[in-house]
Design a protein around this motif. Structure first.
Motif, mmCIF file in Angstrom:
data_model
loop_
_atom_site.group_PDB
_atom_site.id
_atom_site.type_symbol
_atom_site.label_atom_id
_atom_site.label_comp_id
_atom_site.label_asym_id
_atom_site.label_seq_id
_atom_site.Cartn_x
_atom_site.Cartn_y
_atom_site.Cartn_z
ATOM 1 N N TRP A 128 16.350 51.326 40.646
ATOM 2 C CA TRP A 128 16.754 49.919 40.836
ATOM 3 C C TRP A 128 16.299 49.128 39.621
ATOM 4 O O TRP A 128 15.136 49.190 39.240
ATOM 5 C CB TRP A 128 16.088 49.380 42.101
ATOM 6 C CG TRP A 128 16.650 48.068 42.597
ATOM 7 C CD1 TRP A 128 16.496 46.847 42.029
ATOM 8 C CD2 TRP A 128 17.434 47.867 43.774
ATOM 9 N NE1 TRP A 128 17.125 45.891 42.773
ATOM 10 C CE2 TRP A 128 17.723 46.478 43.852
ATOM 11 C CE3 TRP A 128 17.926 48.709 44.780
ATOM 12 C CZ2 TRP A 128 18.473 45.933 44.887
ATOM 13 C CZ3 TRP A 128 18.681 48.150 45.807
ATOM 14 C CH2 TRP A 128 18.956 46.777 45.856
ATOM 15 N N ASN B 209 17.353 42.028 38.610
ATOM 16 C CA ASN B 209 18.621 42.215 39.314
ATOM 17 C C ASN B 209 19.825 41.934 38.415
ATOM 18 O O ASN B 209 19.780 41.048 37.545
ATOM 19 C CB ASN B 209 18.692 41.314 40.544
ATOM 20 C CG ASN B 209 17.812 41.797 41.678
ATOM 21 O OD1 ASN B 209 17.530 42.993 41.797
ATOM 22 N ND2 ASN B 209 17.374 40.882 42.529
ATOM 23 N N THR C 99 26.469 40.760 45.332
ATOM 24 C CA THR C 99 25.839 42.081 45.319
ATOM 25 C C THR C 99 25.430 42.419 43.894
ATOM 26 O O THR C 99 25.680 41.646 42.959
ATOM 27 C CB THR C 99 26.778 43.161 45.888
ATOM 28 O OG1 THR C 99 27.949 43.260 45.059
ATOM 29 C CG2 THR C 99 27.187 42.833 47.311
ATOM 30 N N HIS D 24 22.934 47.999 41.577
ATOM 31 C CA HIS D 24 21.604 48.215 42.145
ATOM 32 C C HIS D 24 20.987 49.570 41.761
ATOM 33 O O HIS D 24 19.828 49.838 42.074
ATOM 34 C CB HIS D 24 21.660 48.119 43.674
ATOM 35 C CG HIS D 24 22.591 49.124 44.300
ATOM 36 N ND1 HIS D 24 23.950 48.921 44.389
ATOM 37 C CD2 HIS D 24 22.355 50.331 44.873
ATOM 38 C CE1 HIS D 24 24.519 49.953 44.978
ATOM 39 N NE2 HIS D 24 23.570 50.833 45.283
ATOM 40 N N ARG D 25 21.779 50.408 41.103
ATOM 41 C CA ARG D 25 21.250 51.685 40.634
ATOM 42 C C ARG D 25 21.717 51.921 39.207
ATOM 43 O O ARG D 25 22.911 51.829 38.915
ATOM 44 C CB ARG D 25 21.725 52.832 41.524
ATOM 45 C CG ARG D 25 21.184 54.188 41.086
ATOM 46 C CD ARG D 25 21.877 55.339 41.777
ATOM 47 N NE ARG D 25 21.418 56.606 41.233
ATOM 48 C CZ ARG D 25 22.074 57.760 41.371
ATOM 49 N NH1 ARG D 25 23.228 57.794 42.030
ATOM 50 N NH2 ARG D 25 21.590 58.866 40.848
ATOM 51 N N ASN E 110 25.742 46.873 46.448
ATOM 52 C CA ASN E 110 24.689 46.664 47.435
ATOM 53 C C ASN E 110 23.732 45.597 46.903
ATOM 54 O O ASN E 110 23.812 45.202 45.734
ATOM 55 C CB ASN E 110 23.927 47.967 47.709
ATOM 56 C CG ASN E 110 23.164 47.928 49.026
ATOM 57 O OD1 ASN E 110 23.177 46.927 49.743
ATOM 58 N ND2 ASN E 110 22.498 49.017 49.353
ATOM 59 N N SER E 111 22.825 45.126 47.746
ATOM 60 C CA SER E 111 21.776 44.199 47.334
ATOM 61 C C SER E 111 20.705 44.189 48.402
ATOM 62 O O SER E 111 20.884 44.750 49.481
ATOM 63 C CB SER E 111 22.325 42.781 47.113
ATOM 64 O OG SER E 111 22.414 42.093 48.348
ATOM 65 N N ASP E 112 19.596 43.525 48.097
ATOM 66 C CA ASP E 112 18.552 43.353 49.114
ATOM 67 C C ASP E 112 18.624 41.962 49.742
ATOM 68 O O ASP E 112 17.684 41.504 50.382
ATOM 69 C CB ASP E 112 17.161 43.611 48.521
ATOM 70 C CG ASP E 112 16.890 42.785 47.267
ATOM 71 O OD1 ASP E 112 17.768 41.980 46.883
ATOM 72 O OD2 ASP E 112 15.815 42.953 46.668
ATOM 73 N N ASN E 113 19.761 41.281 49.571
ATOM 74 C CA ASN E 113 19.968 39.970 50.185
ATOM 75 C C ASN E 113 20.457 40.121 51.622
ATOM 76 O O ASN E 113 21.261 41.017 51.926
ATOM 77 C CB ASN E 113 21.004 39.153 49.404
ATOM 78 C CG ASN E 113 20.535 38.801 48.007
ATOM 79 O OD1 ASN E 113 19.340 38.622 47.789
ATOM 80 N ND2 ASN E 113 21.463 38.713 47.069
ATOM 81 N N LYS E 114 20.000 39.245 52.487
ATOM 82 C CA LYS E 114 20.410 39.278 53.896
ATOM 83 C C LYS E 114 21.917 39.085 54.036
ATOM 84 O O LYS E 114 22.547 39.665 54.930
ATOM 85 C CB LYS E 114 19.654 38.207 54.683
ATOM 86 C CG LYS E 114 19.916 38.238 56.178
ATOM 87 C CD LYS E 114 19.112 37.168 56.901
ATOM 88 C CE LYS E 114 19.393 37.192 58.402
ATOM 89 N NZ LYS E 114 18.629 36.130 59.110
ATOM 90 N N THR F 20 24.308 40.239 52.354
ATOM 91 C CA THR F 20 25.059 41.483 52.212
ATOM 92 C C THR F 20 25.121 42.238 53.528
ATOM 93 O O THR F 20 26.171 42.757 53.921
ATOM 94 C CB THR F 20 24.430 42.368 51.115
ATOM 95 O OG1 THR F 20 24.476 41.660 49.860
ATOM 96 C CG2 THR F 20 25.186 43.681 50.960
ATOM 97 N N SER F 21 24.006 42.294 54.240
ATOM 98 C CA SER F 21 23.985 42.952 55.553
ATOM 99 C C SER F 21 24.889 42.237 56.538
ATOM 100 O O SER F 21 25.601 42.871 57.330
ATOM 101 C CB SER F 21 22.558 42.999 56.111
ATOM 102 O OG SER F 21 21.723 43.780 55.296
#
Length: 246
Positions: free
Chosen positions: A233, A237, A124, A127-128, A139-143, A145-146
């Protein structure tokens, strides 16, 4: 005449033997080729089976989350008794940030230790980034993490304001979802560190402070300086790994 016939018979026998050897040789080579073909087919089938098994295993991880809201408090209470660690390290390319977690916010501490041991935070980001205010991570925009969140569960941690910790510089606090969150319960996955010299006391009794930075505020300050884009953001990264300190 008899001798000539004998020579002819001998020549005919040798010719037959030669033809037989050649035919045997052809069968042997064909057999070898067939054996190679069978081996390749077998390998291909095994790969398909292994691939199918991996897919099945991966799908199986999604069948049931680890935590549900109804059982959250007893689960974290018991987990906290068995897992008493309270020091963690967040590592970034800018350096390490060491944090002590408060024992008088037991649900938040236990949840953080659980997620670290499950490997949730690795991969992660911070991210802010809001320079002069806070930096936020988890958090992250990686799959992946979801997928991890789905496997762990969808839940909120009840606030622990009674401990009385405030948002001074270096405070380690829980992010929360503002929408319809009248109880001010915490997100289990995201945290922030107060970077402001003045603190962020307007967040007191709105977010649960459950730790503080004991080493690495210079790293926090460096991260806070990074250029940002939409939604604060970072343009580049800032991946993190989180581990438990002895």
């Amino acid at each position: 005449m008899t001798r000539k016939i004998s020579y002819l018979l001998i020549s005919f026998v040798l010719l037959l033997a030669s033809c037989e050897d050649t035919q045997k040789s052809k069968i042997k080579n064909t057999g070898s080729s067939s054996s190679n073909t069978i081996t390749k087919v077998k390998d291909s089938s095994e790969n398909k089976i292994n691939s199918s098994k991996k897919k099945k295993d991966k799908l199986f991880l999604h069948d049931e989350p680890m935590l549900v809201q109804e059982k959250l408090i007893p689960f974290l209470t018991e987990y906290g008794k068995k897992n008493t660690e309270n020091k963690i390290r967040i590592s970034t390319r800018f350096g390490d940030i060491d944090i002590v977690l408060y024992n008088d916010t037991p649900l938040h501490r236990a949840n953080m230790i659980l997620l670290i041991k499950e490997g949730y935070f690795n991969g992660t980001f911070f991210h802010r980034v809001a320079n002069g205010f806070v930096i936020q991570g988890g958090n992250s925009d990686n799959k992946d993490t979801s997928i991890k969140r789905n496997n762990i569960g969808s839940y909120l941690i009840p606030s622990e304001f009674e401990a009385g910790h405030r948002h001074t510089r270096g405070a380690f606090s829980a992010a929360k979802y503002a929408e319809q969150n009248v109880s001010k319960a915490s997100s289990p996955f995201e945290f922030f560190i107060v970077q402001s010299e003045r603190g962020a006391h307007h967040l007191d009794n709105d977010h649960t402070v459950y730790g503080k930075v004991i080493k690495g505020m210079d790293v926090v300050d460096e991260i806070a300086k990074q250029p940002i884009g939409e939604g604060e953001w970072p343009l580049i990264n800032i991946p993190i790994t989180v581990e438990i300190l002895k």
